[in-house]
Design an enzyme around this catalytic site. Structure first.
Site, PDB file in Angstrom:
ATOM      1  N   ASN A  34       0.869  -1.180   0.000  1.00 11.67           N
ATOM      2  CA  ASN A  34       0.000   0.000   0.000  1.00 11.67           C
ATOM      3  C   ASN A  34       0.906   1.230   0.000  1.00 11.67           C
ATOM      4  O   ASN A  34       1.473   1.591   1.035  1.00 11.67           O
ATOM      5  CB  ASN A  34      -0.890  -0.039   1.258  1.00 11.67           C
ATOM      6  CG  ASN A  34      -1.847   1.136   1.313  1.00 11.67           C
ATOM      7  OD1 ASN A  34      -1.840   2.005   0.444  1.00 11.67           O
ATOM      8  ND2 ASN A  34      -2.670   1.171   2.354  1.00 11.67           N
ATOM      9  N   ARG A 118      -2.677  -2.094  -3.299  1.00 14.80           N
ATOM     10  CA  ARG A 118      -3.860  -1.268  -3.104  1.00 14.80           C
ATOM     11  C   ARG A 118      -3.723  -0.058  -4.023  1.00 14.80           C
ATOM     12  O   ARG A 118      -2.708   0.643  -3.986  1.00 14.80           O
ATOM     13  CB  ARG A 118      -3.918  -0.801  -1.649  1.00 14.80           C
ATOM     14  CG  ARG A 118      -5.115   0.046  -1.380  1.00 14.80           C
ATOM     15  CD  ARG A 118      -5.108   0.578   0.022  1.00 14.80           C
ATOM     16  NE  ARG A 118      -6.381   1.204   0.311  1.00 14.80           N
ATOM     17  CZ  ARG A 118      -6.682   1.740   1.475  1.00 14.80           C
ATOM     18  NH1 ARG A 118      -5.818   1.707   2.453  1.00 14.80           N
ATOM     19  NH2 ARG A 118      -7.854   2.294   1.657  1.00 14.80           N
ATOM     20  N   HIS A 207     -12.712   3.254   0.404  1.00 15.87           N
ATOM     21  CA  HIS A 207     -12.723   2.160   1.408  1.00 15.87           C
ATOM     22  C   HIS A 207     -13.403   0.919   0.830  1.00 15.87           C
ATOM     23  O   HIS A 207     -13.954   0.104   1.579  1.00 15.87           O
ATOM     24  CB  HIS A 207     -13.493   2.544   2.693  1.00 15.87           C
ATOM     25  CG  HIS A 207     -12.864   3.624   3.507  1.00 15.87           C
ATOM     26  ND1 HIS A 207     -13.613   4.601   4.125  1.00 15.87           N
ATOM     27  CD2 HIS A 207     -11.570   3.867   3.837  1.00 15.87           C
ATOM     28  CE1 HIS A 207     -12.812   5.412   4.793  1.00 15.87           C
ATOM     29  NE2 HIS A 207     -11.563   4.995   4.636  1.00 15.87           N
ATOM     30  N   ARG A 268     -11.488  15.752   8.067  1.00 19.49           N
ATOM     31  CA  ARG A 268     -12.261  16.148   6.878  1.00 19.49           C
ATOM     32  C   ARG A 268     -13.647  16.629   7.300  1.00 19.49           C
ATOM     33  O   ARG A 268     -14.286  16.021   8.163  1.00 19.49           O
ATOM     34  CB  ARG A 268     -12.416  14.984   5.904  1.00 19.49           C
ATOM     35  CG  ARG A 268     -11.137  14.536   5.241  1.00 19.49           C
ATOM     36  CD  ARG A 268     -11.429  13.535   4.121  1.00 19.49           C
ATOM     37  NE  ARG A 268     -10.220  12.904   3.639  1.00 19.49           N
ATOM     38  CZ  ARG A 268      -9.948  11.606   3.774  1.00 19.49           C
ATOM     39  NH1 ARG A 268     -10.816  10.779   4.352  1.00 19.49           N
ATOM     40  NH2 ARG A 268      -8.817  11.122   3.315  1.00 19.49           N
ATOM     41  N   GLU A 411      -8.066  -5.120   5.426  1.00 16.58           N
ATOM     42  CA  GLU A 411      -7.914  -4.802   4.000  1.00 16.58           C
ATOM     43  C   GLU A 411      -6.760  -5.577   3.369  1.00 16.58           C
ATOM     44  O   GLU A 411      -6.848  -5.983   2.216  1.00 16.58           O
ATOM     45  CB  GLU A 411      -7.720  -3.290   3.835  1.00 16.58           C
ATOM     46  CG  GLU A 411      -9.037  -2.556   4.064  1.00 16.58           C
ATOM     47  CD  GLU A 411      -8.882  -1.071   4.296  1.00 16.58           C
ATOM     48  OE1 GLU A 411      -8.380  -0.700   5.376  1.00 16.58           O
ATOM     49  OE2 GLU A 411      -9.253  -0.295   3.411  1.00 16.58           O
TER      50      GLU A 411
END
Ligand code: ADP
Length: 425
Positions: A34, A118, A207, A268, A411
């Site tokens: 990743n 990823r 996601h 965010r 993940e």
């Protein structure tokens, strides 16, 4: 107008050579990578046992203070602080660490049978994971505008592995792919169509690997019939998103063109009136880029609380009477409740609501607070089950009309499984 017709590049990949590469080798280790703009996270996973043989993190790639931390279960961490000028050097260091006589776990790089990457943005081209070839790399490059921070780093990681690992098959697993089943009415923004046709502006969602993994496990753990199931997954971490999954397929999700839309997150803002951007830019003499940087990095619960983006800090402060921390938590919960409620409406019902990621898996008070707004659906939480941690759980009572689960996300394992499935197909 080519964009109105969806084209799945994965269908065009001829992976015969890839299949040959692992055919005679029953044992299979998958390196999951990743890449961020200055970081690289990795795990080496044995596909049979699904055990993590080693994992680690390269930080500050290309920046002073580079550091590789390599972890092997049962051994002391190995730390290398020599400079990593780019991702190729980082991949080389990871490979060196994996085969090292002291802290390594394999005898040679040949024992890595496949690499799963990823990749943030696959636009409308990838509805699934795909074996990487030149055409796939071109599309990842074409998506740089849509994922300006991540896609370039993802491609650099792929090319570094190609340069250092020869023909070892590589697979791209996209954060956007799971959400590609959304219907047009869910993903189209109500702005002039030309922006979709010219620039592919629409809701994509992120996601996806987590929402896919967790919704599949939810169906199994809650004992649902996949083809007749309505699941809502709440991935609540530093970045947070919710998805509505009907009959195993995503029908809506809270993040948008970028991860900025939707829930209030650590830093965010989530949903705001787009006019806020213009207003702040004019009043503060800032560019649009600068305002968006504020909405991405200096907003969310950090801005509301004026304290922290970490929910543990906010919980502690709120308990001590800090009113802004309480406001941040209440606003976060309120937004989650609104999204869950809207997805119940969108699917005309729900069978199971699942919590995952850092907050979803660990913060029982948060789960209880969110679910208390759904008593009208007949949801009842089992406080004893809700107090447990670190495992797959059903936290609703036996007589609750809707099941509520906690499913730890993984993940890396999901990327490993996708990689194995494609390479062995
Ligand atoms: P990211 O989006 O960076 O992957 P995570 O999924 O790790 O984020 O979630 C980070 C959030 O999860 C933080 O706000 C943190 O407070 C919360 N969290 C993580 N671990 C725990 C824990 N053991 N107990 C309570 N909260 C936790």
């Amino acid at each position: 107008m080519f964009f109105r017709k969806k084209k799945n590049v994965s269908e065009e990949v001829n992976n015969e050579t890839v299949k040959e590469a692992v055919k005679e080798n029953n044992k299979m280790n998958v390196l999951v990578i990743n890449c961020g703009s200055s970081s690289l996270k990795y795990q080496l996973i044995d596909k049979d046992t699904e055990q993590v043989l080693a994992k680690g993190l390269c930080e500050r790639i290309g920046i002073e203070g580079s550091c590789l931390t390599h972890k092997v279960p049962g051994k002391e961490d190995y730390v290398d602080q020599s400079f990593m000028e780019d991702h190729k050097v980082a991949v080389q260091k990871v490979l060196d660490a994996l085969v090292d006589a002291d802290h390594g776990v394999i005898a040679s790089v040949n024992e890595i049978n496949a690499v799963g990457h990823r990749v943030l943005h696959g636009s409308v081209f990838f509805t699934d994971s795909v074996v990487i070839n030149d055409e796939v790399k071109k599309v990842i490059r074409d998506c740089f505008d849509l994922g300006p921070l991540h896609n370039p780093a993802n491609l650099i990681g792929i090319e570094a592995c190609e340069a250092l690992m020869g023909d070892t098959p590589q697979v791209a697993v996209f954060d956007t792919a799971f959400h590609q089943t959304m219907p047009e009415k869910a993903y189209m923004y109500a702005i002039p169509r030309e922006y979709y046709d010219k620039y592919h502006i629409r809701k994509y969602g992120f996601h996806g690997t987590s929402h896919s993994f967790v919704s599949k496990r939810t169906i199994e753990v809650a004992g649902l019939d996949k083809d007749n199931s309505k699941v809502i997954v709440c991935h609540l971490g530093n970045g947070s998103s919710i998805s509505a999954v009907q009959n195993g397929k995503c029908v809506d999700t809270s993040m948008g063109l970028t991860p900025l839309e939707g829930l209030i997150m650590g830093t965010r803002s989530g949903d705001v009136d787009a006019a806020v951007v213009q207003y702040i830019a004019n009043k503060e003499n800032k560019t649009v880029d600068e305002v968006l940087n504020i909405l991405n990095k200096k907003s969310g619960v950090l801005a509301l609380s004026q304290l922290s983006s970490d929910f543990r800090d906010l919980d502690n402060a709120a308990d001590e009477g800090n009113e802004l921390a309480r406001l941040a938590l209440d606003a976060f919960i309120y937004r989650v409740v609104k999204y869950v409620g809207s997805y119940v409406a969108a699917m005309n019902g729900v069978d199971c609501i699942t919590f995952t990621a850092g907050i979803g898996e660990n913060n029982s008070r948060m789960r209880k607070a969110i679910m208390s707004s759904f008593e009208y659906l007949g949801i009842k939480i089992d406080d004893e089950a809700n107090a447990k941690r670190g495992e797959e759980l059903i936290i609703s009572t036996a007589d609750s009309k809707v099941k509520v689960c906690v499913i730890p996300t993984n993940e890396e394992l999901a990327i490993c499984r996708e990689t194995v499935a494609l390479v062995n197909a």
